[in-house]
Design a protein around this motif. Structure first.
Motif, PDB file in Angstrom:
ATOM      1  N   LEU A  93     -60.141  38.104  -1.953  1.00  0.00           N
ATOM      2  CA  LEU A  93     -61.065  38.937  -2.722  1.00  0.00           C
ATOM      3  C   LEU A  93     -62.221  38.124  -3.303  1.00  0.00           C
ATOM      4  O   LEU A  93     -63.349  38.567  -3.290  1.00  0.00           O
ATOM      5  N   GLY A  94     -61.912  36.992  -3.888  1.00  0.00           N
ATOM      6  CA  GLY A  94     -62.928  36.172  -4.540  1.00  0.00           C
ATOM      7  C   GLY A  94     -62.758  36.175  -6.047  1.00  0.00           C
ATOM      8  O   GLY A  94     -61.957  36.925  -6.609  1.00  0.00           O
ATOM      9  N   ASP A  95     -63.543  35.337  -6.708  1.00  0.00           N
ATOM     10  CA  ASP A  95     -63.442  35.169  -8.154  1.00  0.00           C
ATOM     11  C   ASP A  95     -63.934  36.380  -8.946  1.00  0.00           C
ATOM     12  O   ASP A  95     -63.644  36.507 -10.129  1.00  0.00           O
ATOM     13  N   GLY A  96     -64.679  37.264  -8.312  1.00  0.00           N
ATOM     14  CA  GLY A  96     -65.244  38.408  -9.021  1.00  0.00           C
ATOM     15  C   GLY A  96     -64.265  39.529  -9.303  1.00  0.00           C
ATOM     16  O   GLY A  96     -64.575  40.445 -10.058  1.00  0.00           O
ATOM     17  N   LYS A  97     -63.102  39.490  -8.722  1.00  0.00           N
ATOM     18  CA  LYS A  97     -62.093  40.529  -8.949  1.00  0.00           C
ATOM     19  C   LYS A  97     -60.957  39.912  -9.758  1.00  0.00           C
ATOM     20  O   LYS A  97     -60.131  39.168  -9.241  1.00  0.00           O
ATOM     21  N   THR A  98     -60.957  40.222 -11.062  1.00  0.00           N
ATOM     22  CA  THR A  98     -59.994  39.610 -11.969  1.00  0.00           C
ATOM     23  C   THR A  98     -59.055  40.662 -12.562  1.00  0.00           C
ATOM     24  O   THR A  98     -59.371  41.851 -12.597  1.00  0.00           O
ATOM     25  N   TRP A  99     -57.916  40.159 -13.021  1.00  0.00           N
ATOM     26  CA  TRP A  99     -56.960  41.039 -13.688  1.00  0.00           C
ATOM     27  C   TRP A  99     -57.576  41.630 -14.956  1.00  0.00           C
ATOM     28  O   TRP A  99     -57.423  42.828 -15.219  1.00  0.00           O
ATOM     29  N   ARG A 100     -58.260  40.803 -15.738  1.00  0.00           N
ATOM     30  CA  ARG A 100     -58.864  41.289 -16.985  1.00  0.00           C
ATOM     31  C   ARG A 100     -59.912  42.358 -16.704  1.00  0.00           C
ATOM     32  O   ARG A 100     -59.941  43.406 -17.347  1.00  0.00           O
ATOM     33  N   GLY A 101     -60.798  42.106 -15.745  1.00  0.00           N
ATOM     34  CA  GLY A 101     -61.828  43.083 -15.417  1.00  0.00           C
ATOM     35  C   GLY A 101     -61.237  44.405 -14.955  1.00  0.00           C
ATOM     36  O   GLY A 101     -61.697  45.482 -15.344  1.00  0.00           O
ATOM     37  N   THR A 102     -60.194  44.326 -14.137  1.00  0.00           N
ATOM     38  CA  THR A 102     -59.544  45.537 -13.639  1.00  0.00           C
ATOM     39  C   THR A 102     -58.890  46.313 -14.779  1.00  0.00           C
ATOM     40  O   THR A 102     -59.027  47.536 -14.869  1.00  0.00           O
ATOM     41  N   ALA A 103     -58.198  45.609 -15.653  1.00  0.00           N
ATOM     42  CA  ALA A 103     -57.530  46.273 -16.779  1.00  0.00           C
ATOM     43  C   ALA A 103     -58.544  46.884 -17.743  1.00  0.00           C
ATOM     44  O   ALA A 103     -58.394  48.044 -18.153  1.00  0.00           O
ATOM     45  N   VAL A 104     -59.567  46.118 -18.094  1.00  0.00           N
ATOM     46  CA  VAL A 104     -60.571  46.628 -19.031  1.00  0.00           C
ATOM     47  C   VAL A 104     -61.345  47.785 -18.413  1.00  0.00           C
ATOM     48  O   VAL A 104     -61.572  48.812 -19.059  1.00  0.00           O
ATOM     49  N   GLY A 105     -61.745  47.643 -17.165  1.00  0.00           N
ATOM     50  CA  GLY A 105     -62.467  48.722 -16.503  1.00  0.00           C
ATOM     51  C   GLY A 105     -61.668  50.009 -16.462  1.00  0.00           C
ATOM     52  O   GLY A 105     -62.185  51.097 -16.758  1.00  0.00           O
ATOM     53  N   THR A 106     -60.394  49.904 -16.124  1.00  0.00           N
ATOM     54  CA  THR A 106     -59.527  51.085 -16.082  1.00  0.00           C
ATOM     55  C   THR A 106     -59.379  51.690 -17.471  1.00  0.00           C
ATOM     56  O   THR A 106     -59.507  52.908 -17.644  1.00  0.00           O
ATOM     57  N   ALA A 107     -59.133  50.853 -18.463  1.00  0.00           N
ATOM     58  CA  ALA A 107     -58.958  51.351 -19.837  1.00  0.00           C
ATOM     59  C   ALA A 107     -60.227  52.041 -20.343  1.00  0.00           C
ATOM     60  O   ALA A 107     -60.148  53.098 -20.988  1.00  0.00           O
ATOM     61  N   VAL A 108     -61.383  51.475 -20.054  1.00  0.00           N
ATOM     62  CA  VAL A 108     -62.645  52.083 -20.497  1.00  0.00           C
ATOM     63  C   VAL A 108     -62.850  53.431 -19.808  1.00  0.00           C
ATOM     64  O   VAL A 108     -63.265  54.405 -20.447  1.00  0.00           O
ATOM     65  N   GLY A 109     -62.546  53.519 -18.511  1.00  0.00           N
ATOM     66  CA  GLY A 109     -62.685  54.791 -17.803  1.00  0.00           C
ATOM     67  C   GLY A 109     -61.777  55.875 -18.362  1.00  0.00           C
ATOM     68  O   GLY A 109     -62.194  57.019 -18.551  1.00  0.00           O
ATOM     69  N   VAL A 110     -60.528  55.519 -18.656  1.00  0.00           N
ATOM     70  CA  VAL A 110     -59.584  56.483 -19.224  1.00  0.00           C
ATOM     71  C   VAL A 110     -60.031  56.882 -20.637  1.00  0.00           C
ATOM     72  O   VAL A 110     -60.018  58.069 -20.993  1.00  0.00           O
TER      73      VAL A 110
END
Length: 179
Positions: free
Chosen positions: A43-60
């Motif tokens: 995937l690369g360095d741009g796809k992180t656990w923190r980004g995924t979690a925060v992005g999902t939480a913000v969307g919800v």
């Protein structure tokens, strides 16, 4: 027309914001842990656990906020807007993140590096992911909310919104490329 376009964009808001929130909150451990496939990062360095979690939480969280303001917004606009059951909100937000992650995987397999443009995929990856996961988690809501006409609006308007938001993110320094 306002109800069609407004309803389509309103219904997609929980999918539109997660990747932007992930960029702002990014950093941390990459999801792929540095692993490679065929000599290229998964995937690369741009796809992180923190980004995924925060992005999902913000969307919800945005979906829940939209539920709260829907009655007042409907009164101002004079149209009926969808509300978001929790599983639909999760499907849209997490699905958007997973769609973007899937696109990163495809980009790496095609030899593109992080940040490289991939027209079409870059603009609609998260839409496909969001709609598919919402359909899986909240099928009745998704089929009721996303008529073919609303899906058509989303497919036409989203690439335009994508370009505008990326240019803004580039201009304010949170993205390295304007695409």
């Amino acid at each position: 027309m306002l109800e069609l376009v407004g309803g389509a964009l309103w219904a997609m808001l929980p999918a539109y914001v997660p990747n932007n929130a992930a960029v702002l909150a990014g950093g941390g451990r990459p999801i792929d842990g540095g692993r490679e496939l065929g000599g290229r990062r998964l995937l690369g360095d741009g796809k992180t656990w923190r980004g995924t979690a925060v992005g999902t939480a913000v969307g919800v969280a945005l979906a829940m906020l939209l539920n709260y303001v829907t009655p007042a917004t409907e009164g101002v606009l004079g149209i009926v807007l969808p509300t978001f059951p929790p599983l639909a909100a999760l499907g849209l937000a997490l699905g958007a993140m997973l769609g973007d992650i899937g696109a990163s995987f495809l980009k790496r397999r095609s030899g593109r590096e992080r940040g490289a443009s991939f027209p079409g995929l870059d603009q609609l990856d998260f839409v496909v992911g969001a709609l598919l996961l919402a359909l899986l988690l909240a099928p009745d809501w998704t089929l009721e909310t996303f008529s073919l006409a609303r899906v058509a609006v989303v497919l036409v308007v989203t690439p335009l919104l994508h370009v505008v938001t990326n240019v803004i993110a580039y201009a304010i320094g949170v993205k390295n490329e304007p695409w």
